[in-house]
Motif scaffolding. Structure first.
Motif, PDB file in Angstrom:
ATOM      1  N   ARG A   1     162.983 170.140 106.246  1.00  0.00           N
ATOM      2  CA  ARG A   1     162.303 169.357 107.285  1.00  0.00           C
ATOM      3  C   ARG A   1     161.348 170.223 108.093  1.00  0.00           C
ATOM      4  N   LEU A   2     161.757 171.465 108.375  1.00  0.00           N
ATOM      5  CA  LEU A   2     160.912 172.353 109.176  1.00  0.00           C
ATOM      6  C   LEU A   2     159.644 172.757 108.439  1.00  0.00           C
ATOM      7  N   LEU A   3     159.628 172.620 107.125  1.00  0.00           N
ATOM      8  CA  LEU A   3     158.413 172.947 106.381  1.00  0.00           C
ATOM      9  C   LEU A   3     157.265 171.999 106.729  1.00  0.00           C
ATOM     10  N   ALA A   4     157.572 170.893 107.366  1.00  0.00           N
ATOM     11  CA  ALA A   4     156.506 170.006 107.829  1.00  0.00           C
ATOM     12  C   ALA A   4     155.644 170.680 108.893  1.00  0.00           C
ATOM     13  N   LEU A   5     156.145 171.777 109.502  1.00  0.00           N
ATOM     14  CA  LEU A   5     155.390 172.503 110.522  1.00  0.00           C
ATOM     15  C   LEU A   5     154.478 173.558 109.922  1.00  0.00           C
ATOM     16  N   ALA A   6     154.589 173.832 108.623  1.00  0.00           N
ATOM     17  CA  ALA A   6     153.770 174.877 108.004  1.00  0.00           C
ATOM     18  C   ALA A   6     152.291 174.526 108.137  1.00  0.00           C
ATOM     19  N   PRO A   7     151.487 175.421 108.705  1.00  0.00           N
ATOM     20  CA  PRO A   7     150.064 175.103 108.910  1.00  0.00           C
ATOM     21  C   PRO A   7     149.309 175.031 107.596  1.00  0.00           C
ATOM     22  N   ALA A   8     148.429 174.049 107.477  1.00  0.00           N
ATOM     23  CA  ALA A   8     147.562 173.840 106.312  1.00  0.00           C
ATOM     24  C   ALA A   8     148.320 173.474 105.051  1.00  0.00           C
TER      25      ALA A   8
ATOM     26  N   GLU B   1     143.840 191.481 100.424  1.00  0.00           N
ATOM     27  CA  GLU B   1     144.146 190.386  99.497  1.00  0.00           C
ATOM     28  C   GLU B   1     145.015 189.333 100.181  1.00  0.00           C
ATOM     29  N   TRP B   2     146.015 189.792 100.931  1.00  0.00           N
ATOM     30  CA  TRP B   2     146.873 188.850 101.644  1.00  0.00           C
ATOM     31  C   TRP B   2     146.063 188.059 102.661  1.00  0.00           C
ATOM     32  N   LEU B   3     145.183 188.727 103.396  1.00  0.00           N
ATOM     33  CA  LEU B   3     144.385 188.056 104.417  1.00  0.00           C
ATOM     34  C   LEU B   3     143.495 186.993 103.794  1.00  0.00           C
ATOM     35  N   ARG B   4     142.850 187.317 102.687  1.00  0.00           N
ATOM     36  CA  ARG B   4     141.975 186.336 102.038  1.00  0.00           C
ATOM     37  C   ARG B   4     142.782 185.175 101.460  1.00  0.00           C
ATOM     38  N   GLY B   5     143.922 185.498 100.847  1.00  0.00           N
ATOM     39  CA  GLY B   5     144.716 184.447 100.220  1.00  0.00           C
ATOM     40  C   GLY B   5     145.356 183.496 101.209  1.00  0.00           C
ATOM     41  N   ARG B   6     145.720 184.010 102.380  1.00  0.00           N
ATOM     42  CA  ARG B   6     146.389 183.194 103.386  1.00  0.00           C
ATOM     43  C   ARG B   6     145.445 182.715 104.491  1.00  0.00           C
ATOM     44  N   LEU B   7     144.141 182.955 104.322  1.00  0.00           N
ATOM     45  CA  LEU B   7     143.201 182.652 105.402  1.00  0.00           C
ATOM     46  C   LEU B   7     143.216 181.188 105.834  1.00  0.00           C
ATOM     47  N   PRO B   8     143.215 180.201 104.922  1.00  0.00           N
ATOM     48  CA  PRO B   8     143.274 178.805 105.399  1.00  0.00           C
ATOM     49  C   PRO B   8     144.506 178.528 106.258  1.00  0.00           C
ATOM     50  N   ALA B   9     145.660 179.068 105.860  1.00  0.00           N
ATOM     51  CA  ALA B   9     146.872 178.854 106.652  1.00  0.00           C
ATOM     52  C   ALA B   9     146.792 179.586 107.991  1.00  0.00           C
ATOM     53  N   LEU B  10     146.178 180.775 108.004  1.00  0.00           N
ATOM     54  CA  LEU B  10     146.062 181.532 109.251  1.00  0.00           C
ATOM     55  C   LEU B  10     145.135 180.819 110.234  1.00  0.00           C
ATOM     56  N   LEU B  11     144.029 180.294 109.737  1.00  0.00           N
ATOM     57  CA  LEU B  11     143.125 179.545 110.619  1.00  0.00           C
ATOM     58  C   LEU B  11     143.800 178.274 111.124  1.00  0.00           C
ATOM     59  N   ALA B  12     144.565 177.619 110.260  1.00  0.00           N
ATOM     60  CA  ALA B  12     145.295 176.428 110.695  1.00  0.00           C
ATOM     61  C   ALA B  12     146.346 176.786 111.731  1.00  0.00           C
ATOM     62  N   ALA B  13     146.975 177.966 111.601  1.00  0.00           N
ATOM     63  CA  ALA B  13     147.950 178.405 112.603  1.00  0.00           C
ATOM     64  C   ALA B  13     147.289 178.608 113.953  1.00  0.00           C
ATOM     65  N   ALA B  14     146.054 179.140 113.951  1.00  0.00           N
ATOM     66  CA  ALA B  14     145.329 179.303 115.213  1.00  0.00           C
ATOM     67  C   ALA B  14     145.037 177.949 115.847  1.00  0.00           C
ATOM     68  N   ARG B  15     144.641 176.982 115.023  1.00  0.00           N
ATOM     69  CA  ARG B  15     144.416 175.638 115.576  1.00  0.00           C
ATOM     70  C   ARG B  15     145.710 175.040 116.099  1.00  0.00           C
ATOM     71  N   LEU B  16     146.801 175.280 115.381  1.00  0.00           N
ATOM     72  CA  LEU B  16     148.104 174.774 115.811  1.00  0.00           C
ATOM     73  C   LEU B  16     148.516 175.390 117.141  1.00  0.00           C
ATOM     74  N   ALA B  17     148.199 176.667 117.347  1.00  0.00           N
ATOM     75  CA  ALA B  17     148.638 177.369 118.552  1.00  0.00           C
ATOM     76  C   ALA B  17     148.015 176.796 119.813  1.00  0.00           C
ATOM     77  N   VAL B  18     146.844 176.189 119.700  1.00  0.00           N
ATOM     78  CA  VAL B  18     146.170 175.675 120.902  1.00  0.00           C
ATOM     79  C   VAL B  18     146.030 174.160 120.877  1.00  0.00           C
ATOM     80  N   GLU B  19     146.691 173.502 119.928  1.00  0.00           N
ATOM     81  CA  GLU B  19     146.485 172.060 119.794  1.00  0.00           C
ATOM     82  C   GLU B  19     147.003 171.274 120.990  1.00  0.00           C
ATOM     83  N   ASP B  20     147.979 171.838 121.727  1.00  0.00           N
ATOM     84  CA  ASP B  20     148.505 171.118 122.878  1.00  0.00           C
ATOM     85  C   ASP B  20     147.663 171.329 124.121  1.00  0.00           C
ATOM     86  N   GLY B  21     146.519 172.031 123.974  1.00  0.00           N
ATOM     87  CA  GLY B  21     145.619 172.192 125.113  1.00  0.00           C
ATOM     88  C   GLY B  21     145.923 173.375 125.981  1.00  0.00           C
ATOM     89  N   ARG B  22     146.906 174.203 125.606  1.00  0.00           N
ATOM     90  CA  ARG B  22     147.216 175.383 126.415  1.00  0.00           C
ATOM     91  C   ARG B  22     146.754 176.631 125.678  1.00  0.00           C
TER      92      ARG B  22
END
Length: 732
Positions: free
Chosen positions: A270-277, A395-416
């Motif tokens: 169930r917690l995997l629903a929180l995985a960004p991107a 290689e890790w940074l490039r491969g995980r970049l979409p998820a990392l950018l989505a994590a940044a959006r997730l971190a500020v999605e509540d407006g804080r």
């Protein structure tokens, strides 16, 4: 959870008729051909079906079979995010441009990006697989103009608005294919021993591949459950509300499979629903569930074998990733909301973001292993968080970049923009700049700074707003959008004044001046530089005074105002002398000599050049000595003394041969070389460091308690520094 044997390759059965129809549709005569016109765009094949009908599997199988006909490769893009929302076309176009190796301009609008994509695909023979399209408005802008390309689109229904498209509509599998799919996951023995019950299961599942995979995975994981028991359980379940007929069968199968999981495993799923991107790796799962990385990896493999996740094998140093199938994502989100307490969900999200920050710090630190303190910090990290080499980290940074950018959006999605969000944006910005460079990482950095700007505007945070505007302005200026950058710098100045932050005010003033200088408006540039200088003078910041006097001297030199230029360069030289900065003093004197020569005072220029030579000798900078001697040789030659000029050139060559390789234009004075003599009012490059006498024009870095390391705070147009948000994101 007991061990489950996962199929060695993706399972695909049946759909022979559909594959034949799709291949025949490629060669079908289009409407344009019938009308005697050349087709303006590539052929589009549409696979239409409900989530869980196997539409993506069919598209992937078709792409696999056609890959040999398209030598420029298969490009994939998912048009619906893990949250069920359509992915912006701008983001999809950026990803496809990156995949084909085309340059991606930072801050470009959707129309510019889609046009760049069409241009990049022109002359290529590639296959585009656009999965889970919400509508024609997502597909149409991405269609290549090259008729040699092929587009395979996957959608729920027809794409009204895309011409000349015949949808291949999917229903359930034929009975034989459905039983074969069930057998692949559950094992042949149990299905063969009870064919009647297997047929009943297929009938209850409506032949839907997703439902059959879930049931087969459940049977494989629990040897005590018979095929007849499964058929009975499916018949007894009430109809799932809120779904169509195909969705109901998948929902019932998922409920049974989820119910069969041990409670810790069910919670992890169930917690995997929180995985960004969408994609999750062992680290993400470990942080969400609060377990070890090894335990998380074992659980992910078991979920994949049960048909609950779609695996993506490891590539190089990018670990294996696991996707929640699109048909199951809404069900997982619903279960997360109903069965997990909000506080637990928030804690799991915080753990995941904190783990991401630590991984990013480790990723960036691999580029700084020459620093003993950095090596010590790396050694203190847990082994799973360390990277064996900078290449592995990249290689890790490039491969995980979409998820990392989505994590940044997730971190500020509540407006804080709290401390964790600041640290995440900071760490991602620094890792991108360290591994990819400011130019290549520009599009991603632009998105991060825009994200911070949106939050700062909503929450009325003037200092963060000024920071984001300055960083966006720097990227606009680097992309050649100087007037756009100028507008951002003006907005940043207003925000900085609202925040009463002296550094942000000064930075904004200098940026406005640099933009005006780039536009060739010398008068306005000098005025804004003078305002920034006045602020530095009131604060007694001598190094900044020297730098700004040099900027003013450069502007007046370009404008042909020799008297003002001489005054400013002399003031810069005096400031460097007070700082005991011998290299800076020598550079400033060289510029004084240049202006004296422009003003028709060659004897004064000769004396000043000799003074600069002596100052450079005392500084012990070999390249600087050589460059100043070359300047002196030019002056002597114009004064009619070629012998002396030749002697100085010979000495400069000896110095360079003994020290460093010379750069074009005698570039020891500056990386860009010295600007040639030009008439008053002639435009010149504002980023020419030859007119800036300071070796390092950056203001002294300031430690930021919210993010740790120091931040370079240089004026953007005067020196191309990697833009950074974190310098202004202070923990109030």
């Amino acid at each position: 959870m007991g061990p489950v044997t996962q199929p060695q390759r993706p399972v695909f059965v049946g759909r022979r008729r559909e594959l034949e129809e799709l291949r025949a549709d490629i060669d079908r005569t289009g409407l344009d051909t019938l009308a005697g016109r050349k087709s303006p765009r590539s052929r589009v094949l549409l696979i239409a079906g409900r989530p869980g009908s196997g539409r993506t599997a069919l598209a992937e199988e078709l792409a696999r079979r056609l890959a040999g006909d398209y030598p420029d490769g298969v490009l994939r893009a998912r048009l619906t995010g893990a949250d069920g929302e359509p992915v912006p076309t701008e983001r999809t176009a950026r990803a496809l441009l990156t995949a084909v190796g085309a340059p991606v301009p930072a801050g470009a609008e959707e129309d510019e990006l889609t046009e760049a994509l069409r241009t990049a695909l022109n002359g290529r023979k590639a296959l585009l697989l656009l999965d889970d399209a919400a509508g024609a408005e997502q597909v149409d802008p991405l269609l290549p103009d090259a008729s040699d390309c092929l587009v395979v689109a996957v959608s729920r229904g027809p794409l009204t608005g895309v011409p000349d498209v015949r949808p291949c509509t999917l229903g359930g599998l034929e009975k034989a294919a459905a039983i074969e799919l069930l057998e692949r996951y559950a094992g042949p023995t149990r299905i063969t021993c009870d064919p009647v019950a297997a047929s009943a299961v297929v009938e209850e599942c409506g032949g839907q591949p997703a439902a059959l995979v879930l049931i087969g995975g459940w049977l494989a994981a629990d040897s005590k459950v018979s095929v007849a028991d499964v058929a009975t359980r499916l018949r007894e379940l009430p109809p799932a509300e809120g779904y169509d007929s195909a969705g109901r069968t998948v929902a019932r199968a998922f409920w049974l499979a989820h119910e069969a999981l041990p409670p810790p495993a069910a919670r992890m799923l169930r917690l995997l629903a929180l995985a960004p991107a969408g994609p999750a790796d062992a680290h993400t799962t470990s942080a969400l569930a609060g377990c070890s990385v090894a335990a998380a990896q074992t659980a992910l493999e078991d979920f994949a074998a049960r048909g609950m996740l779609r695996p993506e094998p490891a590539v190089g140093h990018v670990p294996a990733q696991y996707w929640v199938p699109g048909c199951l994502a809404p069900m997982l989100r619903s279960l997360l909301e109903t069965q997990e307490r909000p506080a637990e969900v928030e804690l799991a999200r915080a753990r995941m973001l904190e783990r991401t920050v630590r991984q990013l710090h480790s990723c960036r630190a691999t580029t700084e292993t020459c620093d003993p303190l950095t090596r010590k910090r790396l050694a203190e990290l847990p082994r799973p968080l360390r990277f064996p080499s900078p290449r592995a980290a990249e290689e890790w940074l490039r491969g995980r970049l979409p998820a990392l950018l989505a994590a940044a959006r997730l971190a500020v999605e509540d407006g804080r923009l709290d401390t964790l969000a600041r640290r995440l944006v900071s760490a991602l910005t620094r890792a991108l700049t360290a591994h990819l460079g400011a130019e290549e990482a520009g599009p991603e950095l632009y998105g991060l700074h825009q994200l911070v700007l949106d939050v700062a505007q909503r929450c009325e945070m003037p200092l963060e707003k000024a920071a984001a505007l300055l960083n966006l302005g720097d990227l606009d200026a680097r992309a050649g959008r100087t007037r756009t950058a100028l507008g951002r710098y003006r907005e940043a100045l207003d925000a900085a004044r609202d925040a009463s932050d002296p550094y942000a005010i000064s930075r904004s003033l200098e940026s406005i001046a640099a933009a005006q200088q780039e536009l060739g408006d010398w008068q306005r540039a000098a005025d804004w530089y003078r305002r920034a200088l006045e602020l530095r003078l009131t604060r007694g910041e001598l190094a900044d005074e020297a730098r700004l006097y040099g900027r003013l001297g450069a502007v007046h030199t370009y404008a042909g105002q020799w008297g003002e230029a001489l005054r400013d360069w002399r003031a810069a030289a005096a400031a460097h002398r007070r700082l005991r900065d011998l290299p800076g003093h020598a550079r400033a004197l060289t510029e004084v000599a240049r202006v004296q020569e422009y003003a028709g005072r060659p004897q004064d220029a000769l004396r000043t050049c000799r003074e600069a030579v002596e100052c450079a000798r005392q500084a012990g900078d070999v390249r600087l000595q050589a460059a100043v001697r070359l300047r002196l040789a030019d002056t002597l030659e114009r004064l009619g003394d070629p012998a002396a000029a030749g002697a100085h050139r010979e000495e400069a060559g000896r110095l360079l041969a003994a020290g460093a390789v010379p750069e074009a234009g005698g570039g020891a004075i500056s990386a860009a070389g010295s600007p040639p003599a030009r008439p008053a009012g002639a435009a010149g490059p504002t980023a020419d460091p030859a007119v800036d006498p300071v070796a390092d024009p950056a203001v002294k870095p300031t430690a930021d308690p919210a993010v740790g390391p120091t931040v370079n705070r240089a004026a953007p147009a005067a020196r191309c520094e990697p833009p950074s948000t974190e310098g202004y994101l202070r923990n109030q």
